[in-house]
Motif scaffolding. Structure first.
Motif, PDB file in Angstrom:
ATOM      1  N   SER A  63       0.993  -1.349  -0.056  1.00 24.11           N
ATOM      2  CA  SER A  63      -0.120   0.088  -0.156  1.00 24.11           C
ATOM      3  C   SER A  63       0.747   1.259   0.054  1.00 24.11           C
ATOM      4  O   SER A  63       1.894   1.101   0.634  1.00 24.11           O
ATOM      5  N   THR A  79       0.521   5.480   0.697  1.00 24.80           N
ATOM      6  CA  THR A  79      -0.331   6.634   1.198  1.00 24.80           C
ATOM      7  C   THR A  79       0.412   7.840   0.627  1.00 24.80           C
ATOM      8  O   THR A  79       1.646   8.314   0.662  1.00 24.80           O
ATOM      9  N   THR A  98      -4.795   6.552   0.153  1.00 28.38           N
ATOM     10  CA  THR A  98      -3.883   5.384   0.413  1.00 28.38           C
ATOM     11  C   THR A  98      -4.366   4.491  -0.975  1.00 28.38           C
ATOM     12  O   THR A  98      -5.498   4.233  -1.200  1.00 28.38           O
TER      13      THR A  98
END
Lengths: 114, 110
Positions: free
Chosen positions: A18, A20, A79
């Protein structure tokens, strides 16, 4: 006008991870938006970042994949979760200043998922 | 939300005036017309916004006929640095959930 700082400017990420993205504005703004722009294509609105409440997502975008925060009137994060190569794109933060006409954009975050 | 139609691409030469026309047949009473410029690897940049008649600023003019079903962005005396994609958008000034069309890729030649 508004000065927008978007970080990171670019990143290369492994699939399944992930990222952000942060958007900081130098003044309080009425509205903040997140867009996606694939190379050579036009902009697609992902969501409207609402201060103090859940973001409003456009069709085809969901909170689990693109969680958004907006803790105050000058800052927001997007995100991109559980990334796949299809998420490779430019992500843009956009704001509308108080009483202003027209939206202002950050420089964008160029994301490449490998 | 009103959709817009623009030419996909245009060519011109340095020093010329360039006019890019946008069609928005379904424009609503509350809608404004806004034009943006985008260079490669940058976010779009606000150029000009108008509701009717003519608006002029330091970089461009925007002409809007009485029926508001179209608008024309006029760039005076273009230079090579005006090579970019130009987007026409229509929407309520209080609602920025705008639909972005393909834009017009403008190429300025020496």
């Amino acid at each position: 006008s508004a000065v927008i700082s978007q970080k990171p400017s670019r990143d290369i990420c492994q699939r399944g991870t992930s990222l952000t993205i942060q958007c900081q504005v130098d003044s309080q703004v009425t509205m903040m938006f997140w867009y996606r722009q694939q190379p050579g294509q036009s902009l697609t609105l992902i969501a409207t970042a609402n201060q103090g409440s859940e973001a409003t997502y456009e069709s085809g975008f969901v909170i689990d994949k693109f969680p958004i925060s907006r803790p105050n009137l000058t800052f927001s994060t997007l995100t991109v979760s559980n990334m796949s190569p299809e998420d490779s794109s430019i992500y843009l933060c956009s704001v509308v200043p108080h009483g202003g006409f027209g939206a202002f954009f950050g420089q964008g975050t160029r994301l490449t998922v490998v | 939300l009103a959709k817009t139609t623009q030419p996909i691409s245009m060519d011109s030469y340095e020093g010329q005036e360039v006019n890019i026309t946008c069609s928005h047949n379904n424009i609503a009473t509350n809608d404004y017309i806004t034009w943006y410029q985008q260079f490669p690897s940058q976010g779009p940049r606000f150029i000009i916004q108008g509701y009717k008649t003519k608006v002029t600023n330091e970089v461009a003019s925007l002409f809007i006929p009485a029926d508001r079903k179209s608008s024309t962005l006029s760039l005076p005396r273009v230079s090579l640095s005006d090579t970019a994609v130009y987007y026409c958008l229509v929407g309520d000034v209080g609602n920025y959930q705008l639909i972005w069309g393909a834009g017009t890729k403008l190429i300025i030649k020496p």
